[in-house]
Structures are given as C-alpha cells and as structure tokens.
Design an enzyme around this catalytic site. Structure first.
Site, PDB file in Angstrom:
ATOM      1  N   GLU A 165       0.751  -1.152   0.103  1.00  0.00           N
ATOM      2  CA  GLU A 165      -0.012  -0.033  -0.009  1.00  0.00           C
ATOM      3  C   GLU A 165       0.806   1.288  -0.095  1.00  0.00           C
ATOM      4  OE1 GLU A 165      -3.813  -1.851   2.142  1.00  0.00           O
ATOM      5  OE2 GLU A 165      -2.742  -0.349   3.268  1.00  0.00           O
ATOM      6  N   GLU A 354      -5.518  -8.672   0.872  1.00  0.00           N
ATOM      7  CA  GLU A 354      -5.877  -8.515   2.364  1.00  0.00           C
ATOM      8  C   GLU A 354      -7.347  -8.016   2.098  1.00  0.00           C
ATOM      9  OE1 GLU A 354      -4.486  -5.125   4.598  1.00  0.00           O
ATOM     10  OE2 GLU A 354      -2.294  -5.772   4.320  1.00  0.00           O
TER      11      GLU A 354
END
Length: 450
Positions: A165, A354
C-alpha cells in the site's frame, strides 16, 4: 463456489511485522518511523505502541501451529526492515536474518507457503533522518535491503512483495500526517509516492536476480469510486478520485506514466522524476496484489486550498452497514473494481492480499461470536467468485488479519483478527469467523482439492 474447488487457488491469512512482533529493540533491531511516531503526543488513539503488540517475536511457534490448524495454503507476513539493516551504511544484522529464517523454516515444516512483504510501512528511523521517502537515496537503500533479504532467505520464499500500500505511506504519512512520519505537505506526498514506486522497481531487479524461482509483485489498496449522485459534476469528481487514488499507482506500474488529469491539477506539486524512472517502475509483474476493504462515494466540491482535490468522500448513510472503522460494507464493490481493472488494463495475475473488517469483538465464556465478520467474509468471497466467473484472473485470497493487533493510528482499539488476542495475557482464541474458514479449508483438503 468454484474457487473452493480449484487446487491452484491459494487461501491464506496475513499480518505485518510491526503490528504483531513486539520486541522493537531486541536482538539488534533499530528504531523505525513507527517507534518514533508512537511517542508523539496524540498520534495514536489509545496512546499505544508496538513494543509488545502480540509478542509474536517469542510466540511465533504457537502462532504457526494455529496457522497450520486453519488449513490455509499460505501465510502473508512482512519482514521488518529495521531488524535486517542496522545503519545508513547498510550493515546487516545477522540476528534479524536468523529470526526470519527460523520463521520461514517453521512455515516449511508445517507445509505453509511463505508470501513475504519487504515493506509494510516500518522505514528505519536512520533513513528518515536522511529525508526518508523524500530522499531518492532511500530507494537505493531499499534495493540493498531487498538484495540482502532475497539472497539470504529467498530459498524458502514462494512469493515476494516489494511494498504494501504505497498510497498509505505517501498520502497518510506525508499529506494527511496521520501515519508515520506525520508530515502534512501535498508536494511531499507526491514525491514520496514516486520514490516508493521507484524503490519497488529497483527492488524487483534485486529480487529476480537473487530469488529467480519465486513470484514477485506489489500490493495496492484499491477501492471503486462511485458518484454520490448521478450528476455530471459528481461523476467527474468520482473519476478524478479514482485517478488520484487508484490509477496514479496502477498507470505508473502497468503503463509507465502518471494520469494526465492528476498531473495537470497538481502541477505546482509535481514530483522530481529522473530519466528512466518510469521504465524502472513499470517492469513486468508476476502478480498484482489488491487490498480491498470498502467502496468510496464521492461528491464534487470547490477546494478551499490549492493542494486539496475537487471532491470529497461522502460518509456512509445511517442505514448503510458499516464496520467498526466506519467503513461501508460493500461486497459488490469488489466485483466492480476487479471487472473495471480487467477492462482497462492488461493485468498480471491478481491476488486479493487483504480483505476483512474491524468489529467490536468481545470474549465471552471462552468464545467470540463475530457473526458480522463471518457474513462479511462470505459476501466478499461470493463477490470475488462473480468477478472470476466474468473472466478476471484471480489466483488467491488472504484474510486480514490472522489475529487482532496494533492497528496503526487506532492503536489496539480496532480488532480485525480471525483470532482474538487478550493483550494482557496474550491468550489467543479463534473467533467464530476463523472457525468457519477453518472448517471450509479443512473440508477442501479432505476432498483432495489441494
């Protein structure tokens, strides 16, 4: 569901080093920017830090037995950069390498594949002292770290991820200032984003040379952006939001360029880019990881400051189900997102690296009944199935998270785990959602699917 029948589809659970390990100053580990950030007054909602976390550093064997008992194919976790590299000159900490080799051997003994992330936000503080992600040399330091990790540990790793991320590291850390290092500067965020992506590209080369048998990729957090109302202004705002938050990273990685509309809008904040950077960033990927939690609904607005975008994200309506983080529960958004990416890009294989939710879980009579999370997982797996049936090539799914942990700026107030952690006793309790996933995965193995 077809994905339960596919022997090539990978099911796993995920964690990150700073959120679970603790032992922040043990066996040669040096400080990270999160150790420093946690000491800042008001930075962490409950004034927590990572010094103890889930004590995974010394309880890892117990945790790995738990992982194996779930029946997962793989475990996604991160290596702490400050546990491997000790100073600005790149000195290697052998005790840190020994710890992670121990982990990898432990996974191999249990028949669980290792999906390793090199950077999950814990930049060594000694590099931040040199400018951090605003300093181009940090990308070179990351390449060195990747080379050390891959050459020393690569024989036991099935899949490498360079960055987790980068949007969070750049935007939350350098624009909003709510994550480490706590900077609030739009130009800094764009420069950090570019250097993060450059570091990814430089690390890819080191990983492929030192661990050629593994898969190599990157993980992005992505959401679909919907217009809050069907007006031309809101639709244009939603398009810009998607360009700024999703496609700034996707176009750079997959097409070697930044979105022109965003580049023009932030013309006074444009990052410094050297010749050849975009070619380094856009090297072919073996996979692209996607972290998905929610969708975003966007309204057009007139920015009050030139460094703010021409939109705002609408809060979920009162009748919309939300997680304990206040995020809309939006399983259809996962289908929409994957189908959109499939239409717009020539994609490598995808992994959902995720997916999960925070819930107000409570331990009662030795059990945690987290039915909202169980439903969330079921709905999102069904949404993933719909995307795959439409032709999207998804190769795996990782639930976030294996266990409750230090949830960054929220401290220990938010629980994402399939496993409940009592932070006083460090006792682990498998929640009902974890029991459901365990049952499905063990049934899958009994049928000989894997």
């Amino acid at each position: 569901m077809r994905l339960w029948q596919d022997p090539q589809f990978v099911f796993g659970v995920a964690t990150s080093a700073f959120q679970i390990e603790g032992a922040v100053d043990i066996d040669g580990k040096v400080e990270s920017i999160w150790d420093t950030f946690c000491r800042r007054d008001g930075a962490i909602a409950d004034a927590g830090d990572g010094r103890v976390a889930c004590e995974h550093y010394r309880r890892w064997e117990q945790d790995f037995d738990l992982i194996a008992s779930l029946g997962v194919d793989a475990y996604r976790f991160s290596i702490a950069w400050p546990r491997i590299i000790s100073d600005v000159d790149g000195r290697v900490n052998q005790q840190g390498l020994m710890f992670y080799r121990q982990l990898l051997e432990g996974l191999a003994e249990r028949g669980v594949k290792a999906y390793v992330t090199l950077y999950h936000w814990d930049l060594p503080q000694f590099l931040q002292d040199q400018g951090g992600w605003l300093n181009r040399d940090t990308a070179l330091a990351f390449r060195h770290y990747a080379q050390v990790a891959a050459s020393e540990l690569g024989d036991l790793v099935q899949s490498w991820c360079t960055l987790n991320e980068p949007w969070c590291s750049a935007v939350l850390g350098h624009w909003f200032g709510v994550h480490a290092p706590g900077i609030q500067d739009r130009a800094a965020a764009l420069q950090a984003a570019h250097h993060l992506l450059l570091a990814h590209g430089m690390a890819l080369d080191a990983l492929r040379k030192n661990a050629p048998q593994a898969q190599h990729g990157i993980v992005l957090n992505l959401s679909p952006y919907y217009s809050a109302a069907e007006t031309p202004g809101d639709q244009a705002a939603a398009e810009f939001a998607a360009l700024e938050n999703n496609h700034w990273y996707l176009q750079a990685l997959l097409q070697g360029r930044y979105p022109q509309k965003v580049w023009d809008y932030y013309d006074r904040f444009r990052p410094a880019i050297c010749p050849g950077d975009m070619e380094i960033i856009s090297q072919p990927l073996d996979y692209l990881g996607i972290n998905y939690y929610s969708c975003q609904r966007v309204l057009a607005c007139e920015p009050t400051d030139v460094d703010w975008p021409p939109y705002k994200v609408q809060e979920p309506a009162s009748n919309v189900p939300v997680t304990a983080m206040g995020w809309e529960i939006c399983p259809s958004g996962l289908t929409d997102l994957l189908q959109q990416l499939h239409r717009e890009y020539r994609l490598p294989p995808l992994l959902i690296t995720e997916n999960g939710m925070a819930s107000d879980d409570q331990l009662f009579d030795g059990a945690v009944v987290d039915d909202q999370r169980l439903t969330y997982l079921q709905q999102h797996l069904s949404a993933l199935e719909r995307a795959m049936e439409s032709g999207v090539n998804v190769r795996g799914y990782f639930a976030w998270s294996l266990m409750d942990n230090f949830e960054w700026a929220e401290g220990y107030r938010k629980r994402f785990g399939l496993v409940y952690v009592d932070y006083d006793s460090q006792e682990r309790t498998l929640k009902r959602s974890g029991q459901w996933l365990q049952q499905r995965l063990l049934e899958r193995k009994q049928r000989g699917v894997v």
